[in-house]
Scaffold this motif. Structure first.
Motif, PDB file in Angstrom:
ATOM      1  N   ARG A  80     -19.484  -3.820  -7.948  1.00 15.82           N
ATOM      2  CA  ARG A  80     -18.335  -4.367  -7.218  1.00 15.82           C
ATOM      3  C   ARG A  80     -18.379  -3.930  -5.756  1.00 15.82           C
ATOM      4  O   ARG A  80     -18.066  -4.717  -4.852  1.00 15.82           O
ATOM      5  CB  ARG A  80     -17.025  -3.930  -7.871  1.00 15.82           C
ATOM      6  CG  ARG A  80     -15.783  -4.529  -7.204  1.00 15.82           C
ATOM      7  CD  ARG A  80     -14.541  -4.237  -8.015  1.00 15.82           C
ATOM      8  NE  ARG A  80     -14.604  -4.914  -9.301  1.00 15.82           N
ATOM      9  CZ  ARG A  80     -14.295  -6.187  -9.499  1.00 15.82           C
ATOM     10  NH1 ARG A  80     -13.902  -6.932  -8.472  1.00 15.82           N
ATOM     11  NH2 ARG A  80     -14.375  -6.712 -10.702  1.00 15.82           N
TER      12      ARG A  80
ATOM     13  N   SER B  78     -18.703  -6.566  -2.661  1.00 15.79           N
ATOM     14  CA  SER B  78     -17.703  -6.577  -1.585  1.00 15.79           C
ATOM     15  C   SER B  78     -18.374  -6.403  -0.229  1.00 15.79           C
ATOM     16  O   SER B  78     -18.015  -7.074   0.751  1.00 15.79           O
ATOM     17  CB  SER B  78     -16.679  -5.459  -1.819  1.00 15.79           C
ATOM     18  OG  SER B  78     -16.014  -5.627  -3.061  1.00 15.79           O
TER      19      SER B  78
ATOM     20  N   ALA C 214     -10.955 -10.250  -1.925  1.00 12.95           N
ATOM     21  CA  ALA C 214     -11.456 -11.582  -2.285  1.00 12.95           C
ATOM     22  C   ALA C 214     -12.376 -11.509  -3.492  1.00 12.95           C
ATOM     23  O   ALA C 214     -12.292 -12.355  -4.400  1.00 12.95           O
ATOM     24  CB  ALA C 214     -12.200 -12.198  -1.096  1.00 12.95           C
ATOM     25  N   VAL C 215     -13.242 -10.500  -3.531  1.00 13.08           N
ATOM     26  CA  VAL C 215     -14.128 -10.335  -4.685  1.00 13.08           C
ATOM     27  C   VAL C 215     -13.323 -10.055  -5.942  1.00 13.08           C
ATOM     28  O   VAL C 215     -13.616 -10.587  -7.018  1.00 13.08           O
ATOM     29  CB  VAL C 215     -15.143  -9.200  -4.416  1.00 13.08           C
ATOM     30  CG1 VAL C 215     -15.906  -8.841  -5.693  1.00 13.08           C
ATOM     31  CG2 VAL C 215     -16.124  -9.615  -3.330  1.00 13.08           C
ATOM     32  N   ARG C 216     -12.285  -9.241  -5.810  1.00 14.68           N
ATOM     33  CA  ARG C 216     -11.446  -8.962  -6.979  1.00 14.68           C
ATOM     34  C   ARG C 216     -10.736 -10.220  -7.461  1.00 14.68           C
ATOM     35  O   ARG C 216     -10.519 -10.413  -8.662  1.00 14.68           O
ATOM     36  CB  ARG C 216     -10.414  -7.876  -6.657  1.00 14.68           C
ATOM     37  CG  ARG C 216      -9.683  -7.387  -7.896  1.00 14.68           C
ATOM     38  CD  ARG C 216      -8.716  -6.269  -7.610  1.00 14.68           C
ATOM     39  NE  ARG C 216      -7.574  -6.701  -6.809  1.00 14.68           N
ATOM     40  CZ  ARG C 216      -6.466  -5.988  -6.680  1.00 14.68           C
ATOM     41  NH1 ARG C 216      -6.339  -4.810  -7.275  1.00 14.68           N
ATOM     42  NH2 ARG C 216      -5.471  -6.431  -5.933  1.00 14.68           N
ATOM     43  N   GLY C 217     -10.364 -11.094  -6.522  1.00 13.53           N
ATOM     44  CA  GLY C 217      -9.730 -12.344  -6.932  1.00 13.53           C
ATOM     45  C   GLY C 217     -10.683 -13.246  -7.699  1.00 13.53           C
ATOM     46  O   GLY C 217     -10.280 -13.917  -8.653  1.00 13.53           O
ATOM     47  N   LEU C 218     -11.953 -13.268  -7.286  1.00 12.77           N
ATOM     48  CA  LEU C 218     -12.948 -14.096  -7.970  1.00 12.77           C
ATOM     49  C   LEU C 218     -13.444 -13.458  -9.254  1.00 12.77           C
ATOM     50  O   LEU C 218     -13.742 -14.151 -10.230  1.00 12.77           O
ATOM     51  CB  LEU C 218     -14.129 -14.370  -7.026  1.00 12.77           C
ATOM     52  CG  LEU C 218     -13.826 -15.214  -5.790  1.00 12.77           C
ATOM     53  CD1 LEU C 218     -15.029 -15.238  -4.868  1.00 12.77           C
ATOM     54  CD2 LEU C 218     -13.437 -16.634  -6.207  1.00 12.77           C
ATOM     55  N   ALA C 219     -13.576 -12.135  -9.244  1.00 11.16           N
ATOM     56  CA  ALA C 219     -14.085 -11.406 -10.414  1.00 11.16           C
ATOM     57  C   ALA C 219     -13.121 -10.266 -10.708  1.00 11.16           C
ATOM     58  O   ALA C 219     -13.286  -9.155 -10.192  1.00 11.16           O
ATOM     59  CB  ALA C 219     -15.490 -10.871 -10.142  1.00 11.16           C
TER      60      ALA C 219
END
Length: 494
Positions: free
Chosen positions: A62, A66, A168-173
């Motif tokens: 992660r 990011s 944004a990465v947390r929103g996608l994954a």
């Protein structure tokens, strides 16, 4: 307003550049060079992935993802949108300056964006690891001003972009905490302060065949000091069963709970004993893969200990296979399979850490389908020629022939996946795997059922369940038992 901000930015830059910072000269220039092209962060990620466990690998991935998003955003949008000249170096001592001065726009700072993105991404998986990285990320960001490469405003803008990239990465994954199994149905279980009333069976034989693991009693006592811990010396089933029975009797007398430290096979045995004695189960991950514990949301002894202390538990489904309606049969918590599936999983997990889950699934499918022979059986009254039959306790996510994990452990269904034989079946299934559309392949059948009957299996046919292998008695019935087992796990509201 814009002019005022520029003046403040310049004044702060000159203040930092002209000031003596004790010890900084030995550290910050080297640190800023080490962070070029994200090498520092990718190095940390590689070390965590190689030396850490599953949570560390997930945090490293992660953080790296990011960083990649932040770097791409800075270089494609940030620097092209705002053209800002680099600071003049007259106020920066020569000894501080980097050897090769960058020629791109000063706004925003890519180093600051990468540093904050990596640390924030890691923090989303584990806040303590993120906090540990925060001083290093801040030092990298500050080093860009210290060496005269950026204005303070460039660094702040880069840091904001880095944090945004991690979000944004947390929103996608979504993180594992966001995808934790539902907390319902809740179940009644006693709160056991310090583990008082808990009897834990630790199987030192859990893991790869022939591997004896060290005694982990001290780890359990460190988290649950009042728990009783009984160790089993090896993989012998009789020894494990005897230890579990005695532990269950002790827990029942105290009005407590049965605990188990081991892999999926050990947890399987403990679940049967817990159900028989009407006890809640505490699962402490201690095997090679720990699929049930991880799907439950328990990744460490500390996770389980917090749930035990608070008395937080849920009811989960069990599945059972047996030869006849009056036979006791055998529970499985995770999966049941016949045919080539056990070999497919072994190859996939061998390669997944090196090349990724999807490519490893394709490789495993190609290798197994190239050598496997179909098995003839009657499934729910229909004769079939099949290479593999997979049955999951609750629905699994993932590609058609490579299920990954479960989101709900009490959904009331069996996840049935059949790879059928027939003309050109190997070629068609491999083509579907390569194109990423195994669900649309005519040789792959999927269904969600509550009951499954299998007849006509050849004598000696191997079947696998929860990592254990045995032979089929010829005819089997698989059924669900909804919310049959109570297990401790932390609830999201806590």
């Amino acid at each position: 307003m814009h002019t005022l901000l520029n003046r403040l930015d310049l004044r702060l830059f000159r203040t930092i550049a002209s000031r003596e910072w004790p010890g900084a000269q030995q550290v910050l220039p080297r640190l800023t060079r080490g962070a070029d092209h994200g090498l520092l962060w990718f190095g940390i990620a590689a070390g965590a992935a190689a030396l850490g466990g599953r949570p560390a690998r997930r945090a490293a991935l992660r953080g790296a993802a990011s960083l990649a998003v932040a770097s791409a955003t800075v270089n494609t949008l940030g620097k092209r949108s705002v053209r800002r000249a680099r600071p003049l170096l007259d106020a920066v001592p020569v000894i501080r300056q980097v050897r090769r001065q960058p020629v791109t726009s000063s706004f925003p700072s890519g180093h600051a964006a990468s540093a904050v993105a990596f640390a924030t991404g890691v923090a989303f998986e584990n806040k303590w690891w993120g906090l540990a990285l925060a001083p290093l990320a801040a030092s990298v960001a500050f080093s860009r001003v210290y060496t005269g490469v950026h204005y303070p405003g460039d660094v702040l803008a880069g840091a904001a972009l880095g944090a945004g990239a991690a979000f944004a990465v947390r929103g996608l994954a979504p993180t594992r905490a966001q995808l934790a199994p539902p907390a319902r149905p809740r179940a009644d279980a006693p709160a056991l302060p310090g583990g008082r009333g808990l009897t834990v069976v630790a199987n030192q034989g859990s893991g790869q065949r022939g591997e004896t693991r060290p005694d982990r009693s001290q780890e359990v006592h460190g988290a649950l000091p009042h728990a009783d811990v009984v160790t089993c010396g090896g993989p012998d089933a009789t020894t494990l069963d005897k230890a579990l029975e005695e532990a269950a009797e002790s827990a029942a007398r105290q009005g407590g709970a049965l605990g188990v430290l081991g892999g999926d096979g050990t947890v399987n045995a403990a679940a049967a004993v817990a159900v028989r004695h009407g006890l809640p189960l505490v699962v402490l991950p201690g095997g090679t893969h720990n699929h049930f514990a991880y799907d439950l949301g328990i990744e460490s002894v500390a996770d389980a200990a917090r749930a035990v202390e608070r008395g937080e538990a849920v009811a989960v489904d069990l599945a059972r296979f047996r030869a006849g309606p009056h036979r006791e049969g055998q529970y499985f918590l995770n999966t049941f399979s016949i045919g080539a599936y056990p070999e497919l999983v072994r190859i996939r997990e061998q390669w997944a850490g090196r090349i990724g889950a999807w490519p490893a699934g394709v490789l495993a499918a190609w290798q197994v389908l190239r050598t496997a022979q179909p098995v003839e059986a009657e499934v729910n009254g229909r004769k079939r020629e099949l290479w593999m039959l997979f049955v999951g306790n609750c629905a699994y996510r993932g590609l058609g022939l490579t299920p990954v994990r479960r989101h709900d452990l009490a959904d009331g269904v069996l996840d049935v996946r059949v790879v059928r034989g027939g003309r050109l079946a190997r070629t068609r299934l491999l083509a579907a795997a390569l194109t990423g559309t195994p669900r649309s392949s005519p040789v792959l059948g999927e269904a969600r059922l509550r009951r499954l009957r299998i007849d006509g299996l050849p004598d000696g046919t191997d079947l696998a369940f929860d990592g254990e292998v045995t032979t089929s008695p010829g005819g089997l019935t698989l059924e669900k038992e909804n919310e049959a087992l109570t297990v401790y796990r932390l609830l999201p509201e806590s």
